[in-house]
Design a protein around this motif. Structure first.
Motif, PDB file in Angstrom:
ATOM      1  N   PHE A 163       4.991  71.623  53.658  1.00 27.14           N
ATOM      2  CA  PHE A 163       5.182  69.760  52.549  1.00 27.14           C
ATOM      3  C   PHE A 163       3.505  70.257  51.876  1.00 27.14           C
ATOM      4  CE2 PHE A 163       8.028  67.189  55.180  1.00 27.14           C
ATOM      5  CZ  PHE A 163       9.081  67.173  53.935  1.00 27.14           C
ATOM      6  N   ASN A 170       7.207  66.539  47.775  1.00 26.50           N
ATOM      7  CA  ASN A 170       7.452  66.953  49.301  1.00 26.50           C
ATOM      8  C   ASN A 170       8.663  65.627  49.125  1.00 26.50           C
ATOM      9  OD1 ASN A 170       4.931  67.878  50.511  1.00 26.50           O
ATOM     10  ND2 ASN A 170       4.372  65.667  50.992  1.00 26.50           N
ATOM     11  N   GLN A 173      10.975  68.316  47.493  1.00 24.11           N
ATOM     12  CA  GLN A 173      11.980  69.339  48.889  1.00 24.11           C
ATOM     13  C   GLN A 173      12.525  68.941  49.541  1.00 24.11           C
ATOM     14  OE1 GLN A 173       9.196  72.170  50.167  1.00 24.11           O
ATOM     15  NE2 GLN A 173       7.408  71.099  49.552  1.00 24.11           N
ATOM     16  N   ILE A 174      12.536  67.972  49.943  1.00 30.06           N
ATOM     17  CA  ILE A 174      13.398  67.121  50.715  1.00 30.06           C
ATOM     18  C   ILE A 174      15.015  66.654  49.822  1.00 30.06           C
ATOM     19  CG2 ILE A 174      14.971  64.901  52.317  1.00 30.06           C
ATOM     20  CD1 ILE A 174      11.369  64.474  52.671  1.00 30.06           C
ATOM     21  N   ARG A 177      17.368  70.689  49.595  1.00 31.41           N
ATOM     22  CA  ARG A 177      18.876  69.953  51.013  1.00 31.41           C
ATOM     23  C   ARG A 177      19.276  69.020  50.840  1.00 31.41           C
ATOM     24  NH1 ARG A 177      12.817  72.619  51.815  1.00 31.41           N
ATOM     25  NH2 ARG A 177      12.856  74.479  52.520  1.00 31.41           N
ATOM     26  N   ARG A 253       7.443  70.939  58.338  1.00 31.51           N
ATOM     27  CA  ARG A 253       8.475  71.487  57.747  1.00 31.51           C
ATOM     28  C   ARG A 253       9.438  70.561  56.908  1.00 31.51           C
ATOM     29  NH1 ARG A 253       8.288  76.419  59.370  1.00 31.51           N
ATOM     30  NH2 ARG A 253      10.548  76.650  58.605  1.00 31.51           N
ATOM     31  N   PRO A 254       9.945  70.933  55.968  1.00 32.62           N
ATOM     32  CA  PRO A 254      11.242  69.984  55.233  1.00 32.62           C
ATOM     33  C   PRO A 254      11.990  69.872  55.832  1.00 32.62           C
ATOM     34  CG  PRO A 254       9.877  71.540  53.365  1.00 32.62           C
ATOM     35  CD  PRO A 254       8.843  72.179  55.166  1.00 32.62           C
ATOM     36  N   ASP A 255      12.329  71.190  56.930  1.00 35.85           N
ATOM     37  CA  ASP A 255      13.644  71.738  57.053  1.00 35.85           C
ATOM     38  C   ASP A 255      13.534  70.776  58.921  1.00 35.85           C
ATOM     39  OD1 ASP A 255      11.692  73.223  58.296  1.00 35.85           O
ATOM     40  OD2 ASP A 255      13.121  74.850  58.833  1.00 35.85           O
ATOM     41  N   THR A 257      12.182  67.682  58.797  1.00 32.75           N
ATOM     42  CA  THR A 257      12.261  66.349  58.733  1.00 32.75           C
ATOM     43  C   THR A 257      14.151  65.940  57.835  1.00 32.75           C
ATOM     44  OG1 THR A 257      10.334  67.005  57.897  1.00 32.75           O
ATOM     45  CG2 THR A 257      11.494  65.273  57.449  1.00 32.75           C
ATOM     46  N   VAL A 258      14.628  67.505  57.823  1.00 35.52           N
ATOM     47  CA  VAL A 258      16.237  67.250  56.832  1.00 35.52           C
ATOM     48  C   VAL A 258      16.616  67.402  58.100  1.00 35.52           C
ATOM     49  CG1 VAL A 258      17.804  68.527  55.653  1.00 35.52           C
ATOM     50  CG2 VAL A 258      15.430  68.334  54.718  1.00 35.52           C
ATOM     51  N   SER A 276       4.886  64.730  58.254  1.00 37.83           N
ATOM     52  CA  SER A 276       5.341  63.921  57.665  1.00 37.83           C
ATOM     53  C   SER A 276       5.945  62.874  58.980  1.00 37.83           C
ATOM     54  CB  SER A 276       7.287  64.515  57.808  1.00 37.83           C
ATOM     55  OG  SER A 276       7.783  64.926  58.273  1.00 37.83           O
TER      56      SER A 276
END
Length: 505
Positions: A163, A170, A173-174, A177, A253-255, A257-258, A276
């Motif tokens: 992020f 941000n 990025q989510i 995914r 990390r976006p991954d 968060t996902v 996040s």
């Protein structure tokens, strides 16, 4: 009791906007005067006078630096000056919105006060003489650093993006995914004066509505001048402010968060913060890393076991050493006891003071390593630790075995994936050391019992913090201390109470 007292002190009504309004009369100069009264004497709020269709006086207001000046020039001013043909004021706004301005987002606003927040966020306001409405153009410009790997969450295997400080980047990025229309993003502002943007994200059909509404309510109750970071926001909305345990997960990390969204958790992003917030969480989630699911299950299980062992060492090892050396020498094997006694010969301090000296030194080195420039911080930390440890042993201040204990403890604390969790364990280590110095192993056991009592009573967004240990749910242990193959993990974690319990594998 303290919790009830704090709740009573913090019990405030939800903040409301001031209900003052300034009526728009359609007079250009009067509207300009009213707007200038609101924004004060700020030199960075610029205005540009011109004639629409070379006949109707109008004025643009925008904030220097926050707006895309090229877009204002090419997409607003030039078309309005040279390409407006219809000058019927009753239809002018619709005509401008639909046929003249080429920007993607154009809207009208009837309240001058409600236009201030968009203006200060980077939008451009158009005031037209003889019209009682304002036109807002989306001209925001985002200056941001490039996307890079998060330094606080390095992984061996997995995506390298992290992020940044811009909320919309941000969210992108989510979105990249999660291409699911059920992904809901709801915006809001935080802080009575700061008015920074934030967003609540969740997956409709998976996240529990009770958690979503609870998160909305807690954020709405914040009445503060400014909420500068998600860490500040976390302190306002966590369940127990007296607990040292994090009640929400944070990540760059976006991954990760996902993964939280897919599990049914609610995510909060804030403009200006690369972290996040995810809630609700349970204790075992603090020891998870995104790469647990990128490697084969045997490797991930071993690494996860090592993390639990590291957490035990980080909290208990110095305390156990102090207790054994100070109170329970008979429990140490004879040869080891003789060896320890030999290394401690000439040391003027008891084991507890030895441990405190070394632990405080390590903590100082760690903090100095974080604050120093990156190029020298790591080197200073390693060299400083080696030099000070060697010098302390040679001077007879501490024993070599104490240096080994403290070094093992420091290494173990670095094995915890979340930085805020490792800080919690560091605090607990000092408490354990103090109890061991006072009552030996009995002191450690007593503190451990009180710790468990506290953890069992702790909640995260209303859910049990220690689940599935307590309440005991053995079926959830498939992804707890070890991780079984992904084909077996077909259900979402039940303590979060997802609406869709079945996970698509």
């Amino acid at each position: 009791m303290l919790k009830k007292l704090l709740s009573k002190l913090n019990a405030k009504s939800v903040s409301k906007e001031n209900d003052y309004t300034i009526a728009l009369t359609g007079d250009l100069e009067e509207t300009v005067r009213s707007l200038k009264k609101i924004v004060g004497e700020s030199d960075d709020i610029l205005h540009r006078r011109f004639l629409i269709g070379k006949k109707i006086p109008a004025i643009l207001f925008f904030v220097d630096g926050l707006c895309d000046s090229q877009s204002i020039e090419e997409d607003i001013i030039r078309p309005l000056m040279y390409f407006v043909e219809s000058l019927d004021k009753s239809q002018l706004l619709t005509y401008i919105e639909n046929e003249v301005v080429t920007l993607s987002e154009v809207r009208t606003e009837e309240s001058l006060e409600k236009s201030m927040l968009p203006l200060l966020s980077g939008e451009t306001i158009l005031i037209v003489d003889g019209i009682k409405e304002l036109i807002l153009f989306e001209t925001r410009k985002f200056n941001e650093r490039s996307i890079a790997e998060p330094e606080s969450e390095i992984v061996v295997r997995g995506p390298r993006d992290g992020f940044v400080e811009t909320l919309h980047t941000n969210i992108l990025q989510i979105r990249r995914r999660v291409r699911d229309p059920n992904l809901v993003v709801q915006f809001g502002t935080l802080g009575r004066r700061g008015k920074s943007d934030f967003a609540i994200l969740y997956l409709k059909g998976i996240a529990n509505e009770k958690h979503i509404n609870e998160m909305r309510y807690r954020i709405a109750c914040i009445d503060n001048d400014q909420v500068s970071e998600t860490g500040t926001l976390e302190q306002f909305i966590e369940d127990n402010v007296l607990s040292i345990f994090p009640q929400m997960l944070r990540t760059e990390r976006p991954d990760k968060t996902v993964s939280a969204l897919m599990a049914g958790q609610v995510v909060v992003l804030k403009d200006g913060s690369p972290f996040s917030l995810m809630a609700p969480v349970t204790f075992h989630m603090l020891f998870r890393s995104p790469e647990d699911y990128y490697d084969r299950w045997q490797i991930s299980s071993l690494i996860r076991l090592l993390r639990y062992l590291a957490a035990f060492i980080a909290v208990f090892l110095p305390a156990i050493y102090i207790a054994m050396v100070s109170y329970h020498q008979g429990m140490i094997p004879t040869l080891l006891a003789i060896s320890i006694a030999g290394t401690r010969e000439g040391v003027p301090f008891p084991a507890f003071v030895e441990a405190i000296i070394m632990e405080v030194t390590i903590e100082l080195l760690r903090e100095a390593g974080v604050r120093l420039p990156r190029a020298v911080g790591q080197t200073i930390g390693i060299v400083g630790g080696l030099v000070i440890g060697d010098a302390a042993v040679r001077a007879g201040i501490v024993s070599p075995i104490m240096v080994i204990v403290v070094a093992l403890t420091a290494i173990a604390s670095f094995a915890i994936p979340a930085y805020n969790v490792s800080i919690t364990l560091r605090i607990l280590r000092f408490v354990m050391m103090l109890s061991a110095a006072s009552f030996g192993l009995y002191g450690i056991v007593i503190v451990y019992i009180f710790l468990n009592i506290h953890l069992v009573g702790l909640r995260s967004l209303g859910t049990y913090y220690t689940s599935p240990f307590a309440p005991y749910r053995f079926k959830e242990w498939k992804d707890l201390i070890v991780r079984l193959p992904l084909s077996v993990l077909t259900n979402r974690f039940s303590e979060i109470k997802p609406k869709d319990k079945q996970k698509q594998v």
